[in-house]
Scaffold this motif. Sequence first.
Motif, PDB file in Angstrom:
ATOM      1  N   PRO A 464      43.648  56.927  43.158  1.00  0.00           N
ATOM      2  CA  PRO A 464      42.769  57.125  42.006  1.00  0.00           C
ATOM      3  C   PRO A 464      41.328  56.775  42.346  1.00  0.00           C
ATOM      4  CG  PRO A 464      44.783  56.032  41.327  1.00  0.00           C
ATOM      5  CD  PRO A 464      44.805  56.074  42.827  1.00  0.00           C
ATOM      6  N   ILE A 465      40.398  57.559  41.843  1.00  0.00           N
ATOM      7  CA  ILE A 465      39.008  57.426  42.258  1.00  0.00           C
ATOM      8  C   ILE A 465      38.300  56.239  41.624  1.00  0.00           C
ATOM      9  CG2 ILE A 465      37.996  58.852  40.431  1.00  0.00           C
ATOM     10  CD1 ILE A 465      36.242  60.155  42.617  1.00  0.00           C
ATOM     11  N   CYS A 466      38.816  55.706  40.531  1.00  0.00           N
ATOM     12  CA  CYS A 466      38.105  54.715  39.718  1.00  0.00           C
ATOM     13  C   CYS A 466      37.671  53.502  40.540  1.00  0.00           C
ATOM     14  CB  CYS A 466      38.987  54.260  38.570  1.00  0.00           C
ATOM     15  SG  CYS A 466      38.217  52.984  37.546  1.00  0.00           S
ATOM     16  N   PRO A 467      36.357  53.250  40.692  1.00  0.00           N
ATOM     17  CA  PRO A 467      35.914  52.106  41.493  1.00  0.00           C
ATOM     18  C   PRO A 467      36.157  50.769  40.809  1.00  0.00           C
ATOM     19  CG  PRO A 467      34.021  53.145  40.480  1.00  0.00           C
ATOM     20  CD  PRO A 467      35.215  54.010  40.155  1.00  0.00           C
ATOM     21  N   ILE A 468      36.274  50.774  39.488  1.00  0.00           N
ATOM     22  CA  ILE A 468      36.584  49.519  38.799  1.00  0.00           C
ATOM     23  C   ILE A 468      37.982  49.063  39.194  1.00  0.00           C
ATOM     24  CG2 ILE A 468      36.784  48.375  36.567  1.00  0.00           C
ATOM     25  CD1 ILE A 468      34.902  50.525  35.431  1.00  0.00           C
ATOM     26  N   ARG A 469      38.914  49.994  39.226  1.00  0.00           N
ATOM     27  CA  ARG A 469      40.261  49.648  39.693  1.00  0.00           C
ATOM     28  C   ARG A 469      40.245  49.272  41.171  1.00  0.00           C
ATOM     29  NH1 ARG A 469      44.727  53.857  38.316  1.00  0.00           N
ATOM     30  NH2 ARG A 469      46.007  52.035  38.872  1.00  0.00           N
ATOM     31  N   GLY A 470      39.391  49.943  41.960  1.00  0.00           N
ATOM     32  CA  GLY A 470      39.269  49.589  43.368  1.00  0.00           C
ATOM     33  C   GLY A 470      38.745  48.175  43.552  1.00  0.00           C
ATOM     34  N   MET A 471      37.730  47.803  42.770  1.00  0.00           N
ATOM     35  CA  MET A 471      37.203  46.435  42.863  1.00  0.00           C
ATOM     36  C   MET A 471      38.256  45.424  42.440  1.00  0.00           C
ATOM     37  SD  MET A 471      33.207  46.547  41.709  1.00  0.00           S
ATOM     38  CE  MET A 471      33.506  47.172  40.053  1.00  0.00           C
ATOM     39  N   LYS A 472      38.973  45.729  41.368  1.00  0.00           N
ATOM     40  CA  LYS A 472      40.026  44.818  40.935  1.00  0.00           C
ATOM     41  C   LYS A 472      41.061  44.624  42.044  1.00  0.00           C
ATOM     42  CE  LYS A 472      43.774  44.339  37.580  1.00  0.00           C
ATOM     43  NZ  LYS A 472      44.454  44.916  36.393  1.00  0.00           N
ATOM     44  N   ALA A 473      41.426  45.711  42.725  1.00  0.00           N
ATOM     45  CA  ALA A 473      42.400  45.608  43.813  1.00  0.00           C
ATOM     46  C   ALA A 473      41.868  44.729  44.937  1.00  0.00           C
ATOM     47  CB  ALA A 473      42.741  46.999  44.336  1.00  0.00           C
ATOM     48  N   ALA A 474      40.570  44.837  45.236  1.00  0.00           N
ATOM     49  CA  ALA A 474      39.985  44.039  46.314  1.00  0.00           C
ATOM     50  C   ALA A 474      39.879  42.570  45.937  1.00  0.00           C
ATOM     51  CB  ALA A 474      38.604  44.591  46.665  1.00  0.00           C
ATOM     52  N   ILE A 475      39.650  42.295  44.667  1.00  0.00           N
ATOM     53  CA  ILE A 475      39.422  40.926  44.204  1.00  0.00           C
ATOM     54  C   ILE A 475      40.735  40.188  43.957  1.00  0.00           C
ATOM     55  CG2 ILE A 475      38.432  39.562  42.300  1.00  0.00           C
ATOM     56  CD1 ILE A 475      36.419  41.920  41.961  1.00  0.00           C
ATOM     57  N   ALA A 534      37.664  38.126  33.413  1.00  0.00           N
ATOM     58  CA  ALA A 534      38.644  37.645  34.376  1.00  0.00           C
ATOM     59  C   ALA A 534      38.971  38.780  35.341  1.00  0.00           C
ATOM     60  CB  ALA A 534      39.902  37.176  33.659  1.00  0.00           C
ATOM     61  N   PRO A 535      39.134  38.494  36.619  1.00  0.00           N
ATOM     62  CA  PRO A 535      39.417  39.570  37.582  1.00  0.00           C
ATOM     63  C   PRO A 535      40.589  40.454  37.178  1.00  0.00           C
ATOM     64  CG  PRO A 535      38.956  37.534  38.738  1.00  0.00           C
ATOM     65  CD  PRO A 535      39.033  37.178  37.283  1.00  0.00           C
ATOM     66  N   GLU A 536      41.615  39.858  36.577  1.00  0.00           N
ATOM     67  CA  GLU A 536      42.812  40.620  36.215  1.00  0.00           C
ATOM     68  C   GLU A 536      42.543  41.618  35.091  1.00  0.00           C
ATOM     69  OE1 GLU A 536      42.608  37.337  36.399  1.00  0.00           O
ATOM     70  OE2 GLU A 536      43.685  37.001  38.298  1.00  0.00           O
ATOM     71  N   THR A 537      41.459  41.434  34.360  1.00  0.00           N
ATOM     72  CA  THR A 537      41.139  42.328  33.239  1.00  0.00           C
ATOM     73  C   THR A 537      39.968  43.258  33.563  1.00  0.00           C
ATOM     74  OG1 THR A 537      39.554  40.777  32.205  1.00  0.00           O
ATOM     75  CG2 THR A 537      41.888  40.538  31.647  1.00  0.00           C
ATOM     76  N   LEU A 538      39.540  43.273  34.805  1.00  0.00           N
ATOM     77  CA  LEU A 538      38.330  44.018  35.167  1.00  0.00           C
ATOM     78  C   LEU A 538      38.420  45.493  34.793  1.00  0.00           C
ATOM     79  CD1 LEU A 538      35.629  43.234  36.568  1.00  0.00           C
ATOM     80  CD2 LEU A 538      36.591  44.127  38.677  1.00  0.00           C
ATOM     81  N   ASP A 539      39.609  46.058  34.901  1.00  0.00           N
ATOM     82  CA  ASP A 539      39.732  47.494  34.628  1.00  0.00           C
ATOM     83  C   ASP A 539      39.692  47.825  33.142  1.00  0.00           C
ATOM     84  OD1 ASP A 539      42.146  46.273  34.233  1.00  0.00           O
ATOM     85  OD2 ASP A 539      43.341  47.744  35.319  1.00  0.00           O
ATOM     86  N   GLU A 540      39.491  46.823  32.295  1.00  0.00           N
ATOM     87  CA  GLU A 540      39.226  47.106  30.884  1.00  0.00           C
ATOM     88  C   GLU A 540      37.796  47.592  30.674  1.00  0.00           C
ATOM     89  OE1 GLU A 540      40.178  43.668  28.593  1.00  0.00           O
ATOM     90  OE2 GLU A 540      42.265  43.583  29.300  1.00  0.00           O
ATOM     91  N   ALA A 541      36.922  47.341  31.637  1.00  0.00           N
ATOM     92  CA  ALA A 541      35.553  47.861  31.572  1.00  0.00           C
ATOM     93  C   ALA A 541      35.559  49.349  31.903  1.00  0.00           C
ATOM     94  CB  ALA A 541      34.661  47.106  32.551  1.00  0.00           C
ATOM     95  N   LYS A 542      34.586  50.045  31.360  1.00  0.00           N
ATOM     96  CA  LYS A 542      34.434  51.478  31.603  1.00  0.00           C
ATOM     97  C   LYS A 542      33.010  51.759  32.085  1.00  0.00           C
ATOM     98  CE  LYS A 542      38.535  51.922  29.835  1.00  0.00           C
ATOM     99  NZ  LYS A 542      39.700  52.057  30.738  1.00  0.00           N
ATOM    100  N   VAL A 543      32.803  52.953  32.592  1.00  0.00           N
ATOM    101  CA  VAL A 543      31.453  53.394  32.931  1.00  0.00           C
ATOM    102  C   VAL A 543      30.831  53.999  31.679  1.00  0.00           C
ATOM    103  CG1 VAL A 543      30.080  55.004  34.302  1.00  0.00           C
ATOM    104  CG2 VAL A 543      31.987  53.773  35.360  1.00  0.00           C
ATOM    105  N   LYS A 544      29.711  53.447  31.266  1.00  0.00           N
ATOM    106  CA  LYS A 544      29.029  53.912  30.051  1.00  0.00           C
ATOM    107  C   LYS A 544      28.036  55.017  30.363  1.00  0.00           C
ATOM    108  CE  LYS A 544      26.776  52.068  25.909  1.00  0.00           C
ATOM    109  NZ  LYS A 544      26.297  50.817  25.237  1.00  0.00           N
TER     110      LYS A 544
END
Length: 556
Positions: A464-475, A534-544
């Motif tokens: 999946p392309i989503c960088p927010i999910r990518g950052m969460k995976a890295a963190i 919290a890192p575990e909730t990072l993917d609740e953010a979206k690109v505005k």
Amino acid sequence: MKPAPPLVILNASILTMDPLHPRAEALYCREGRIVAVGSNADVRALAEPDAVVLSAEGATVTPGFSENHMHLFSGAAELDHLQLAGVSGFQELAARAHAYAAGRPEQLFLFAQGADYTLLGPDERMTRHHLDRILPDRAFAIFSHDHHTAWANTKALELSGLINGAEVGAGAEIMMGEDGLATGELREMEAFDPLLVTAGADRYRLGLSTGGEPDPYPAGADFETDIAVMRRGLEWCVRHGFTSLLLMDGNYHQLQLLAEIRRRDGFLPARVRVPFHFKNFMALADMQKGSDMAAAYGDDELSSGTVKMFYDGVLDAWTALMVEPYANKPESIGDCLFTQEQFTAAAIEADRRGLQIAVHAIGDGAVRAVLNGYEAARKANGLRDSRHRIEHIEVVHPDDIPRFAELGVIASMQPPHPPGAMGLPLEPTVSMIGRERWPYAYAWRTLKDAGAHIPFASDWPVSPICPIRGMKAAITRRKWAETDPDQRFTLLEAIAAYTVEGAYAEFKEDRKGMIRPGYFADLTVFSRDLEAMAPETLDEAKVKWTITGGRVVHAA
């Protein structure tokens, strides 16, 4: 096309990634560049009355994100395919496939994407017979999530001329059954490309499969279809906050499509770099095409100048090249698509031409061979700021870790790829790698601490392309064993891997990758304050908002 109007962003938590001025609350852009970064009051005092004013309402603003390894054209075409990420078990697969097929009664060939190798269970490999039970009368093929294996039903194999097998090159394989017929499992591109040719979908993967151009060249409705597919891909990328895209397959056709979109619209919504794909059947003289592409396309919006190559395959198909045998297949060390001598000669030639090289190398044997080639190119041509890259590096031998910094080689890595990340199963991959190699698998923290530059990417459509999910995976990455090293990045390190490091990988750190006066007004605005989450909730953010060259190209 008129230039974008002046733009002001206020009330923001700006992470500039500029070490001299790391934080701010407002910024001002004009004529595609950042003019000022500072407080709300400072920026209001400078801005023209006709400036567009956006309030971030306390949310994070970063430099525009860079997708540092992706496949734009084929990924865009696949958005219309059946998506199987997260699907588990035969019954769920059958239900999804039946529903998808019912909605496309006239479609000759049906494709699905994103299947796990263990979709049917940890001990059962998919065959044509499984797929025949689902869709016996229509051509149907499923691609693995890594795009290195396909499974086709009997109808698809017959239409594509594969049911009785076929000769394929090094590293590819059509798996054959005891009955003398293909089982349906097709490993690597040369084995499954006939499926795409039969379906008329091969144009979208030519930059990956052959590096060649469509023949005949698409005209009329076919060309407009390709334009629409490319637009769909660009829109998908900016929706996820990307302002720069580094493609890892390419040809003139993709460059020409992008150039035509820019001609029609007056701009591209994201900056795109398209490589020349050098294949193992090509002669060194064919490298001239890479030089020609670089000469023809070299501006800050659309460029070339990189040579992409594949050295090996993937772990889950036992086609990644290892130094020592696979833990669960001791008779095999995998496959290579080039010999060391062939690759070294290609690396020397590309480097001599001043081209950047980017090589897919997943196994530690492939990583070592590519480093050897880069070292030979330096010795042959002399030291220069080449910034050659290795893509993926899913296993690295400990002896080769310091060589990245010593040779100035970029380690391009993908946080969604480790088993256990973003819903991927641990098996069979961790057992293939073997316990002794776990500390050196997907070792981005280890490589970073050893001095390597680490840009992050998704390898979309592989992940999946989503960088927010990518950052969460890295963190939030978890160890496979307590004694393994901690490979996690901090939030700021992950953001840097999508911004600063992407600009460095393109030799453009003097104009993008930071929010600094004079730099491109490429910005990603989020819906939340990422640092407060919290890192575990990072993917609740979206690109505005996504802003490229001061122009809002996506608004949620």
